[in-house]
Design an enzyme around this catalytic site. Structure first.
Site, PDB file in Angstrom:
ATOM      1  N   SER A 240       1.427  -7.662  -0.707  1.00  0.00           N
ATOM      2  CA  SER A 240       2.222  -8.620   0.078  1.00  0.00           C
ATOM      3  C   SER A 240       1.504  -9.936   0.357  1.00  0.00           C
ATOM      4  CB  SER A 240       2.731  -7.990   1.374  1.00  0.00           C
ATOM      5  OG  SER A 240       1.711  -7.854   2.321  1.00  0.00           O
TER       6      SER A 240
ATOM      7  N   THR B 231       0.825  -1.214   0.000  1.00  0.00           N
ATOM      8  CA  THR B 231       0.000   0.000   0.000  1.00  0.00           C
ATOM      9  C   THR B 231       0.850   1.250   0.000  1.00  0.00           C
ATOM     10  OG1 THR B 231      -1.831  -1.116   1.058  1.00  0.00           O
ATOM     11  CG2 THR B 231      -1.716   1.248   1.397  1.00  0.00           C
TER      12      THR B 231
ATOM     13  N   LYS C 265       0.418  -7.456  12.769  1.00  0.00           N
ATOM     14  CA  LYS C 265      -0.664  -6.590  12.291  1.00  0.00           C
ATOM     15  C   LYS C 265      -1.929  -6.977  13.037  1.00  0.00           C
ATOM     16  CE  LYS C 265      -2.883  -4.799   8.155  1.00  0.00           C
ATOM     17  NZ  LYS C 265      -2.956  -4.770   6.685  1.00  0.00           N
TER      18      LYS C 265
ATOM     19  N   GLU D  83       8.139 -36.232  28.116  1.00  0.00           N
ATOM     20  CA  GLU D  83       8.707 -36.863  26.919  1.00  0.00           C
ATOM     21  C   GLU D  83       7.836 -36.634  25.699  1.00  0.00           C
ATOM     22  OE1 GLU D  83      11.674 -38.513  26.081  1.00  0.00           O
ATOM     23  OE2 GLU D  83      12.046 -37.304  27.865  1.00  0.00           O
TER      24      GLU D  83
ATOM     25  N   THR E  65       1.753  -4.221   4.293  1.00  0.00           N
ATOM     26  CA  THR E  65       1.606  -4.498   5.730  1.00  0.00           C
ATOM     27  C   THR E  65       1.070  -5.906   6.007  1.00  0.00           C
ATOM     28  OG1 THR E  65      -0.642  -3.584   5.752  1.00  0.00           O
ATOM     29  CG2 THR E  65       1.153  -2.081   6.349  1.00  0.00           C
ATOM     30  N   ASP E  66       0.369  -6.497   5.022  1.00  0.00           N
ATOM     31  CA  ASP E  66      -0.359  -7.739   5.326  1.00  0.00           C
ATOM     32  C   ASP E  66       0.553  -8.883   5.774  1.00  0.00           C
ATOM     33  OD1 ASP E  66      -2.727  -6.506   4.818  1.00  0.00           O
ATOM     34  OD2 ASP E  66      -3.097  -7.439   2.875  1.00  0.00           O
TER      35      ASP E  66
ATOM     36  N   TYR F 248      -8.118   0.375  -3.926  1.00  0.00           N
ATOM     37  CA  TYR F 248      -6.907   0.857  -4.608  1.00  0.00           C
ATOM     38  C   TYR F 248      -6.046  -0.340  -5.008  1.00  0.00           C
ATOM     39  CZ  TYR F 248      -4.739  -0.203  -0.131  1.00  0.00           C
ATOM     40  OH  TYR F 248      -4.303  -0.847   0.998  1.00  0.00           O
TER      41      TYR F 248
HETATM   42  C1  SIN Z   1      -0.223  -5.324   1.101  1.00  0.00           C
HETATM   43  O1  SIN Z   1       0.054  -5.922   2.139  1.00  0.00           O
HETATM   44  O2  SIN Z   1       0.500  -5.356   0.092  1.00  0.00           O
HETATM   45  C2  SIN Z   1      -1.503  -4.539   1.006  1.00  0.00           C
HETATM   46  C3  SIN Z   1      -1.916  -3.954   2.286  1.00  0.00           C
HETATM   47  C4  SIN Z   1      -0.948  -2.946   2.849  1.00  0.00           C
HETATM   48  O3  SIN Z   1       0.172  -2.756   2.427  1.00  0.00           O
HETATM   49  O4  SIN Z   1      -1.384  -2.284   3.829  1.00  0.00           O
END
Ligand code: SIN
Length: 333
Positions: free
Chosen positions: A63, A16, A169, A293, A96-97, A30
């Site tokens: 991601s 993102t 996250k 064990e 972020t994912d 987006y």
């Molecule tokens: C991603 O992870 O590529 C999409 C979501 C983000 O970056 O917040």
């Protein structure tokens, strides 16, 4: 005496932070990974006063589509950069994912004392109040401080410094999606690094001859979950292990990584000794080790959440560790 500016290598991978929408008020509809590295830098002219930055675009991916094959490519590239005397630190932009998985993989596989800082954004670059530009600025600020290298891979998001070991996250859209009580904040004009814990985890070396990483599946166990899925997955992993030499399974389990009796019976019936099984907690962390064990292919994740436990198992198997050696290394993490 001349003090040269820090030399920072920027690697972009998509996400993102490089995303763009049709309007500045569009925050969820987006495309991630649209902008080039030069666009990200162009949005933050203040970076020129911070560091000499060279940039390269390694991937342009959302991601969710990044996996172990990409981790390996990224590892090799970052290792080459940190081994270069002309580079003082590396910044990586990422979605972020799955940021926490890539960050933890690099944390345990890179060999360096130089700063490696990852950053990302929750709002696309086209948004009103996009968070990417300041995150990128602060990531370069942090990567310019040699002391940041002592803590392994770090992430910078929303004014916070988050060690790879603590990155999770927790919200799908909030700008503060990675909030954690155990984080340091960055002040725009200064960065307090004294409180960063030094790296104390065991790194692992993936030799240049390693071209792919083994399959490791992750299943989360809900209350009363049937064993049909785990039996099918265990059989598939047993076949994969025979074919490729390694495969593994991680279970996200209730409470203190407690395995329901029906699952224990199903796994004992089908899991071959060659396939390691990691018991991790759905709670995210803090499992008390269970003494007693257990077969050598039953490993326990005491500090790692199930996602990071999977990454660690992939790295350990990828490095060729098996049996007791794998168990010893894994359980140190
Ligand atoms: C991603 O992870 O590529 C999409 C979501 C983000 O970056 O917040």
């Amino acid at each position: 005496m001349s003090t040269r500016p820090p030399r920072i290598a920027l690697i972009t991978t998509g996400g993102t932070i490089a995303g763009s929408a049709n309007s500045a008020t569009e925050l969820s509809n987006y495309s991630a990974g649209r902008l080039a590295a030069a666009d990200l830098l162009g949005a933050v002219p203040q970076l020129a006063a911070l560091a000499d930055i060279r940039s390269e675009q390694l991937f342009s991916l959302d991601s969710k589509d990044i996996g172990p094959a990409h981790w390996l490519i990224l590892l090799r590239r970052v290792q080459a950069l940190v081994d270069d005397d002309g580079v003082d630190g590396v910044v990586i932009t990422h979605g972020t994912d799955t940021l926490e998985e890539t960050a933890y993989f690099l944390h345990i596989t890179l060999t360096t004392a130089k700063p490696v800082v990852m950053t990302a954004a929750m709002r696309p670059a086209s948004a009103l109040s996009a968070d990417g530009p300041l995150n990128l600025y602060q990531a370069v600020q942090l990567a310019s401080r040699p002391a940041a290298g002592r803590a392994g891979v770090l992430a910078v998001l929303g004014d916070r410094i988050l060690p790879a070991t603590q990155l999770s996250k927790r919200h799908p859209s909030a700008v503060d999606a990675f909030s954690s009580s155990a984080t340091l904040t960055i002040d725009a004009s200064d960065i307090q690094l004294h409180a960063l814990a030094p790296y104390r985890y065991s790194r692992i070396h993936l030799a240049a001859s390693v071209h792919s990483l083994p399959p490791v599946e992750l299943l989360t166990v809900g209350a009363g979950s049937s064993t049909a899925l785990v039996s099918a997955v265990v059989r598939a992993l047993a076949r994969a292990s025979l074919l490729t030499g390694a495969a593994g399974l991680v279970l996200g389990l209730p409470g203190n990584a407690s395995l329901p009796a029906s699952w224990e019976a199903a796994i004992e019936a089908d899991l071959p000794p060659s396939v390691p099984l990691v018991l991790a907690s759905r709670c995210g962390a803090g499992v008390r080790p269970v003494h007693g064990e257990r077969a050598n292919n039953w490993l326990q994740s005491t500090t790692l959440d199930p996602l990071k436990a999977r990454v660690r198992l992939i790295a350990g198997l990828g490095a060729g560790l098996r049996g007791v050696r794998l168990k010893r290394w894994f359980e140190r993490g």
